[in-house]
Design a protein around this motif. Structure first.
Motif, PDB file in Angstrom:
ATOM      1  N   ALA A 281       0.830  -1.209   0.000  1.00  0.00           N
ATOM      2  CA  ALA A 281       0.000   0.000   0.000  1.00  0.00           C
ATOM      3  C   ALA A 281       0.861   1.255   0.000  1.00  0.00           C
ATOM      4  CB  ALA A 281      -0.920  -0.018   1.224  1.00  0.00           C
ATOM      5  N   SER A 282       1.937   1.265   0.792  1.00  0.00           N
ATOM      6  CA  SER A 282       2.805   2.444   0.842  1.00  0.00           C
ATOM      7  C   SER A 282       3.524   2.662  -0.483  1.00  0.00           C
ATOM      8  CB  SER A 282       3.822   2.285   1.970  1.00  0.00           C
ATOM      9  OG  SER A 282       4.612   1.115   1.767  1.00  0.00           O
ATOM     10  N   ILE A 284       2.459   1.722  -3.495  1.00  0.00           N
ATOM     11  CA  ILE A 284       1.479   2.190  -4.477  1.00  0.00           C
ATOM     12  C   ILE A 284       1.143   3.653  -4.242  1.00  0.00           C
ATOM     13  CG2 ILE A 284      -0.889   1.878  -5.279  1.00  0.00           C
ATOM     14  CD1 ILE A 284      -0.580  -1.100  -4.669  1.00  0.00           C
ATOM     15  N   SER A 285       0.977   4.064  -2.966  1.00  0.00           N
ATOM     16  CA  SER A 285       0.681   5.461  -2.655  1.00  0.00           C
ATOM     17  C   SER A 285       1.816   6.377  -3.084  1.00  0.00           C
ATOM     18  CB  SER A 285       0.423   5.612  -1.154  1.00  0.00           C
ATOM     19  OG  SER A 285       0.173   6.950  -0.815  1.00  0.00           O
ATOM     20  N   ALA A 286       3.059   5.983  -2.785  1.00  0.00           N
ATOM     21  CA  ALA A 286       4.207   6.795  -3.197  1.00  0.00           C
ATOM     22  C   ALA A 286       4.304   6.892  -4.715  1.00  0.00           C
ATOM     23  CB  ALA A 286       5.487   6.198  -2.613  1.00  0.00           C
ATOM     24  N   LYS A 287       3.978   5.821  -5.394  1.00  0.00           N
ATOM     25  CA  LYS A 287       4.014   5.836  -6.857  1.00  0.00           C
ATOM     26  C   LYS A 287       2.986   6.812  -7.426  1.00  0.00           C
ATOM     27  CE  LYS A 287       4.306   1.834  -8.826  1.00  0.00           C
ATOM     28  NZ  LYS A 287       3.910   0.518  -9.384  1.00  0.00           N
ATOM     29  N   ARG A 288       1.787   6.826  -6.833  1.00  0.00           N
ATOM     30  CA  ARG A 288       0.755   7.739  -7.325  1.00  0.00           C
ATOM     31  C   ARG A 288       1.131   9.194  -7.075  1.00  0.00           C
ATOM     32  NH1 ARG A 288      -5.122   5.957  -5.482  1.00  0.00           N
ATOM     33  NH2 ARG A 288      -5.560   7.692  -6.925  1.00  0.00           N
ATOM     34  N   LEU A 289       1.727   9.468  -5.904  1.00  0.00           N
ATOM     35  CA  LEU A 289       2.174  10.832  -5.624  1.00  0.00           C
ATOM     36  C   LEU A 289       3.264  11.262  -6.597  1.00  0.00           C
ATOM     37  CD1 LEU A 289       2.232  10.815  -1.717  1.00  0.00           C
ATOM     38  CD2 LEU A 289       0.592  11.985  -3.214  1.00  0.00           C
TER      39      LEU A 289
END
Length: 371
Positions: A281-282, A284-289
């Motif tokens: 999850a972390s 994927i979140s960093a990738k989206r940011l």
């Protein structure tokens, strides 16, 4: 079309009829042109479709021809290899048989002289018995191989018989003709049956489908390297995420695996992280940011002057950069609008906000809130 060909209308003058006839003629001509254009368009589309189909058929035919040529080349190569193998096998058989005959020519007379005794002439048959038994046992081994029966005991008996004959030739030849003759006779007694036994061993290996020693060693070495690689990968997985590894070990035990397979490890990762292997999850979140930051950098932010002078945006944003609240902010103001009672600047048909403008307004709002 002329005026006389048109139905007359009440109160219509000749000029009006003529104009109507010309208009009808023009419309008919336009319709004809449209129909002709449509016919040509359909014909062109049909021709293009037919040409495309022909090209596709041609490609399929060429692919089929290439495949046929490849199969034919492979078949010819296999046939040539098979013919060469048969030729080599036949040459090896003839060579082994020739060496065996020569060895018998050398070893048998030495044994005959060793057993020769005028007073016991019947002993001259002993050498034929010794040599004959060895070759009879080899023929028995050949028959056993053809019948898919065990042949090792035939071959072992032939070797023992050949060693007995070799001992007799060595003793008699050394005593009578010298050590060199004794060694030569002994070797001939052993070499002949041994060469033929090697030929039979090759037939056994081929019939059983056994692989060559070098190939077996290479496969064993490759399996060992693969096992070492898997051990390194599993060790790295255990160190990187112990929880997933523990879950993988549990699943492997439940599934009857000694070591978690790739499928089992992927299942364990999905159960704990809900994503593909290597993603969390972390992450994927960093990738989206990161992707959002890249998009903003590529599009470029709008400067303050552009934002301030944009009447479309400024008329619908308050001083804090937020949209005005719904409902009147002062008594008597119109609360039905979304701008706090201020008459809207936008008019019907006004172009909607561009995507970059919407993103920039969102960024400005985030900046104002953070400040």
């Amino acid at each position: 079309m002329t005026v006389t060909e048109l139905p007359t209308r009440e109160g219509e003058t000749y000029a009006e009829g003529l104009a109507r006839a010309e208009q009808a003629q023009a419309e008919a001509e336009a319709a004809r042109i449209r129909n002709e254009a449509e016919r040509r368009r359909q014909q062109l589309a049909a021709d293009k479709a037919e040409a495309k189909a022909q090209k596709e058929i041609q490609r399929e035919l060429e692919a089929a021809e290439d495949e046929r040529r490849e199969r034919e080349g492979k078949r010819r190569a296999e046939a040539a290899a098979k013919a060469k193998a048969q030729k080599s096998a036949e040459a090896w058989r003839k060579s082994a048989l020739g060496i065996a005959v020569v060895c018998v020519v050398v070893s048998l007379p030495l044994q005959v002289m060793a057993f020769w005794d005028p007073s016991a002439w019947f002993l001259v048959a002993a050498p034929f018995v010794l040599e004959g038994v060895a070759w009879a046992l080899l023929k028995g081994a050949e028959a056993a191989i053809d019948d898919d029966r065990p042949s090792w005991h035939y071959r072992l008996g032939a070797l023992i018989q050949a060693l007995i004959a070799a001992g007799i030739n060595f003793a008699h030849g050394s005593e009578t003709y010298g050590i060199a003759t004794g060694i030569g006779g002994a070797l001939c007694s052993v070499i002949g049956p041994a060469i033929w036994d090697l030929h039979e061993h090759g037939r056994i290996t081929k019939k059983a489908g056994r692989k060559a020693l070098a190939q077996r060693r290479a496969e064993k070495r490759a399996a060992k390297d693969e096992k070492a690689r898997i051990a390194k990968v599993n060790k790295a997985r255990e160190a990187s995420d112990p929880e997933v590894w523990e879950r993988a070990l549990f699943l492997a035990a439940a599934l009857g695996e000694l070591v978690p397979s790739e499928k089992t490890y992927r299942r364990a990762w999905d159960e704990l992280h809900g994503a593909e292997v290597g993603s969390t999850a972390s992450i994927i979140s960093a990738k989206r940011l990161a992707r959002r930051a890249v998009r903003l950098a590529q599009n470029g932010p709008l400067d303050g002057s552009q934002t301030d002078t944009n009447g479309q945006v400024g008329s619908q944003m308050n001083e804090d950069g937020d949209k005005p609240s719904k409902g009147p902010s002062k008594p008597g103001e119109d609360g039905r609008k979304n701008n706090g009672g201020t008459p809207p600047v936008r008019r019907p048909g006004t172009t909607k906000y561009a995507p970059i403008a919407r993103r920039q307004m969102s960024v400005e709002k985030l900046r104002s809130n953070s400040n």
